[in-house]
Design a protein around this motif. Structure first.
Motif, PDB file in Angstrom:
ATOM      1  N   GLN A  28     -30.924 -35.400   8.884  1.00 39.48           N
ATOM      2  CA  GLN A  28     -32.270 -35.978   8.817  1.00 39.48           C
ATOM      3  C   GLN A  28     -33.328 -34.892   8.682  1.00 39.48           C
ATOM      4  OE1 GLN A  28     -32.614 -38.429  12.333  1.00 39.48           O
ATOM      5  NE2 GLN A  28     -30.977 -39.815  11.680  1.00 39.48           N
ATOM      6  N   ALA A  29     -33.116 -33.761   9.356  1.00 39.79           N
ATOM      7  CA  ALA A  29     -34.123 -32.700   9.337  1.00 39.79           C
ATOM      8  C   ALA A  29     -34.129 -31.921   8.024  1.00 39.79           C
ATOM      9  CB  ALA A  29     -33.873 -31.739  10.509  1.00 39.79           C
ATOM     10  N   PHE A  30     -32.938 -31.598   7.503  1.00 39.13           N
ATOM     11  CA  PHE A  30     -32.851 -30.703   6.347  1.00 39.13           C
ATOM     12  C   PHE A  30     -32.320 -31.365   5.072  1.00 39.13           C
ATOM     13  CE2 PHE A  30     -32.268 -28.047  10.182  1.00 39.13           C
ATOM     14  CZ  PHE A  30     -33.386 -27.241  10.049  1.00 39.13           C
ATOM     15  N   GLY A  31     -31.773 -32.556   5.209  1.00 39.48           N
ATOM     16  CA  GLY A  31     -31.170 -33.223   4.065  1.00 39.48           C
ATOM     17  C   GLY A  31     -32.114 -33.471   2.899  1.00 39.48           C
ATOM     18  N   PRO A  32     -33.327 -34.006   3.130  1.00 37.01           N
ATOM     19  CA  PRO A  32     -34.217 -34.274   1.990  1.00 37.01           C
ATOM     20  C   PRO A  32     -34.547 -33.026   1.178  1.00 37.01           C
ATOM     21  CG  PRO A  32     -34.939 -35.499   3.919  1.00 37.01           C
ATOM     22  CD  PRO A  32     -33.848 -34.577   4.396  1.00 37.01           C
ATOM     23  N   ALA A  33     -34.825 -31.914   1.857  1.00 42.56           N
ATOM     24  CA  ALA A  33     -35.155 -30.680   1.143  1.00 42.56           C
ATOM     25  C   ALA A  33     -33.943 -30.153   0.382  1.00 42.56           C
ATOM     26  CB  ALA A  33     -35.663 -29.623   2.117  1.00 42.56           C
ATOM     27  N   TYR A  34     -32.744 -30.236   0.997  1.00 45.78           N
ATOM     28  CA  TYR A  34     -31.558 -29.726   0.311  1.00 45.78           C
ATOM     29  C   TYR A  34     -31.203 -30.612  -0.876  1.00 45.78           C
ATOM     30  CZ  TYR A  34     -27.269 -27.174  -0.373  1.00 45.78           C
ATOM     31  OH  TYR A  34     -26.291 -26.390  -0.928  1.00 45.78           O
ATOM     32  N   HIS A  35     -31.403 -31.912  -0.729  1.00 46.18           N
ATOM     33  CA  HIS A  35     -31.152 -32.821  -1.837  1.00 46.18           C
ATOM     34  C   HIS A  35     -32.073 -32.483  -3.017  1.00 46.18           C
ATOM     35  CE1 HIS A  35     -30.794 -36.574  -4.137  1.00 46.18           C
ATOM     36  NE2 HIS A  35     -29.740 -36.879  -3.395  1.00 46.18           N
ATOM     37  N   PHE A  36     -33.332 -32.200  -2.706  1.00 48.63           N
ATOM     38  CA  PHE A  36     -34.279 -31.836  -3.768  1.00 48.63           C
ATOM     39  C   PHE A  36     -33.838 -30.552  -4.468  1.00 48.63           C
ATOM     40  CE2 PHE A  36     -37.876 -29.254  -5.127  1.00 48.63           C
ATOM     41  CZ  PHE A  36     -38.431 -30.105  -6.094  1.00 48.63           C
ATOM     42  N   MET A  37     -33.451 -29.534  -3.694  1.00 47.94           N
ATOM     43  CA  MET A  37     -33.039 -28.270  -4.304  1.00 47.94           C
ATOM     44  C   MET A  37     -31.738 -28.441  -5.092  1.00 47.94           C
ATOM     45  SD  MET A  37     -35.418 -26.128  -3.795  1.00 47.94           S
ATOM     46  CE  MET A  37     -34.590 -24.656  -4.410  1.00 47.94           C
ATOM     47  N   THR A  38     -30.867 -29.317  -4.638  1.00 45.81           N
ATOM     48  CA  THR A  38     -29.648 -29.601  -5.395  1.00 45.81           C
ATOM     49  C   THR A  38     -30.000 -30.195  -6.747  1.00 45.81           C
ATOM     50  OG1 THR A  38     -28.314 -29.937  -3.405  1.00 45.81           O
ATOM     51  CG2 THR A  38     -27.514 -30.951  -5.423  1.00 45.81           C
ATOM     52  N   ARG A  39     -30.918 -31.139  -6.780  1.00 51.95           N
ATOM     53  CA  ARG A  39     -31.341 -31.737  -8.048  1.00 51.95           C
ATOM     54  C   ARG A  39     -32.000 -30.692  -8.946  1.00 51.95           C
ATOM     55  NH1 ARG A  39     -35.338 -35.509  -7.668  1.00 51.95           N
ATOM     56  NH2 ARG A  39     -35.778 -35.131  -5.467  1.00 51.95           N
ATOM     57  N   GLY A  40     -32.779 -29.800  -8.341  1.00 55.55           N
ATOM     58  CA  GLY A  40     -33.458 -28.781  -9.131  1.00 55.55           C
ATOM     59  C   GLY A  40     -32.512 -27.766  -9.730  1.00 55.55           C
ATOM     60  N   ASN A  41     -31.484 -27.388  -8.984  1.00 58.78           N
ATOM     61  CA  ASN A  41     -30.513 -26.400  -9.461  1.00 58.78           C
ATOM     62  C   ASN A  41     -29.535 -26.981 -10.475  1.00 58.78           C
ATOM     63  OD1 ASN A  41     -30.721 -23.696  -8.041  1.00 58.78           O
ATOM     64  ND2 ASN A  41     -30.820 -25.042  -6.266  1.00 58.78           N
ATOM     65  N   LEU A  42     -29.401 -28.286 -10.506  1.00 57.82           N
ATOM     66  CA  LEU A  42     -28.411 -28.909 -11.363  1.00 57.82           C
ATOM     67  C   LEU A  42     -28.911 -28.957 -12.803  1.00 57.82           C
ATOM     68  CD1 LEU A  42     -25.624 -30.203 -10.827  1.00 57.82           C
ATOM     69  CD2 LEU A  42     -26.784 -32.420 -10.755  1.00 57.82           C
ATOM     70  N   PRO A  43     -28.117 -28.487 -13.772  1.00 61.12           N
ATOM     71  CA  PRO A  43     -28.527 -28.593 -15.176  1.00 61.12           C
ATOM     72  C   PRO A  43     -28.797 -30.046 -15.555  1.00 61.12           C
ATOM     73  CG  PRO A  43     -26.650 -27.120 -14.959  1.00 61.12           C
ATOM     74  CD  PRO A  43     -26.834 -27.766 -13.621  1.00 61.12           C
ATOM     75  N   PRO A  44     -29.753 -30.282 -16.456  1.00 62.86           N
ATOM     76  CA  PRO A  44     -30.148 -31.658 -16.797  1.00 62.86           C
ATOM     77  C   PRO A  44     -28.985 -32.560 -17.182  1.00 62.86           C
ATOM     78  CG  PRO A  44     -31.711 -30.099 -17.721  1.00 62.86           C
ATOM     79  CD  PRO A  44     -30.601 -29.291 -17.142  1.00 62.86           C
ATOM     80  N   TYR A  45     -28.005 -32.042 -17.920  1.00 63.21           N
ATOM     81  CA  TYR A  45     -26.878 -32.879 -18.351  1.00 63.21           C
ATOM     82  C   TYR A  45     -26.170 -33.495 -17.152  1.00 63.21           C
ATOM     83  CZ  TYR A  45     -22.437 -34.212 -20.492  1.00 63.21           C
ATOM     84  OH  TYR A  45     -21.330 -34.905 -20.899  1.00 63.21           O
ATOM     85  N   PHE A  46     -25.912 -32.687 -16.109  1.00 64.15           N
ATOM     86  CA  PHE A  46     -25.216 -33.176 -14.927  1.00 64.15           C
ATOM     87  C   PHE A  46     -26.147 -34.032 -14.069  1.00 64.15           C
ATOM     88  CE2 PHE A  46     -22.872 -29.470 -16.299  1.00 64.15           C
ATOM     89  CZ  PHE A  46     -21.561 -29.880 -16.177  1.00 64.15           C
TER      90      PHE A  46
END
Length: 308
Positions: free
Chosen positions: A204-222
């Motif tokens: 709950q504390a860190f998940g939203p930020a990590y989810h955002f960074m995961t989406r940002g690091n992921l190439p658009p195709y994936f």
């Protein structure tokens, strides 16, 4: 100050890499035989859903040995990984056929791990020249040979790697079951399954930020395969995060991270000298991990409480 081009994979390590691990896992597991193999796994001892700290250590050690270990280290890790992978094979009801020791699957995983190193540097510091990329491709061969891929199967240069990558992309697909696994990794929800209440609080504390960074690091195709959106506003927010991470590198975090890689190598060698299993005790369940195999006490209590 002019940028110094990295000549080794260790030279590409940056603060951004601490936020891009799950994004790289998504790329690896988007190849259906790899994704289904992990989703259906019964190897409890290697699952982040049961032992997230141990899994982080063993993955970190594999990467560290590839970039900073020697041939003896890599041979020992290669044997240990092959032993675990013997227990990851498709069954009668699996949606696709797979064998975790299959060379084509391991070559794809190694290619994604190579992208983990290159992409974190490029996103933070800009494109590399073809000569620089050729050097890094050659330096990355241990990522593949460490999982029993023969050296001649690894691309000889960046052009060959680009061809391989482009030819593999049409094979990517993410099933609903694997997508749920990815979501649990990206928002750190898997920590609740591993640790119960403390894990849920961390998620709950860190998940939203990590989810955002995961989406940002992921190439658009994936990202599109995952069904994740990405807006101009998201991109501006991601750029601000990259600026902060560049400052973290300048303030010494990059040096610390490289030291961590060397500590992983030292820990691996100490374990071997003490006669310990380098990947720990192997535990295989009759049930898939996702179906409750090897469920640990805090998660089991949570499940019982929820059913009342």
């Amino acid at each position: 100050m002019p940028r110094t081009a990295p000549t080794t994979l260790l030279g590409t390590v940056s603060s951004l890499g601490t936020t891009s691990g799950v994004a790289n896992i998504i790329q690896q597991l988007a190849l259906p035989p790899v994704g289904e193999g992990v989703s259906e796994s019964r190897v409890v001892s290697g699952s982040p859903r049961r032992y997230p700290v141990k899994r982080a250590r063993t993955t970190g050690q594999y990467l560290a040995l590839a970039v900073a270990g020697n041939d003896e280290d890599r041979a020992a890790m290669r044997a240990a990984v092959a032993q675990v992978h013997r227990h990851v094979r498709s069954g009668e009801h699996s949606p696709v056929a797979y064998n975790a020791n299959a060379v084509d699957l391991q070559l794809w995983v190694a290619a994604c791990l190579f992208r983990f190193f290159v992409d974190q540097h490029v996103l933070l510091y800009g494109d590399l020249s073809r000569t620089e990329l050729d050097t890094l491709v050659r330096a990355a061969a241990p990522l593949a040979t460490g999982v029993n891929v023969r050296p001649e199967h690894w691309p000889a240069d960046w052009a060959a790697f680009e061809d391989y990558w482009a030819n593999m992309l049409p094979r990517m697909a993410i099933s609903d079951e694997v997508r749920r696994d990815f979501e649990s990794l990206a928002d750190l929800g898997f920590l609740g399954e591993a640790w119960g209440l403390p894990g849920r609080l961390l998620s709950q504390a860190f998940g939203p930020a990590y989810h955002f960074m995961t989406r940002g690091n992921l190439p658009p195709y994936f990202r599109e395969l995952m069904g994740w959106s990405w807006t101009p506003r998201d991109q501006r927010r991601f750029e601000r995060a990259l600026t902060a991470l560049r400052w973290a590198d300048r303030l010494g975090n990059r040096v610390v991270l490289r030291m961590v890689y060397r500590l992983y190598v030292a820990d691996f060698r100490i374990r071997r000298r003490l006669g310990l299993k380098v990947l720990g005790r192997l535990r295989v369940s009759d049930l898939m991990v996702r179906d409750g195999g090897g469920r640990r006490w805090p998660a089991r209590v949570r499940q019982v409480d929820r059913s009342r």
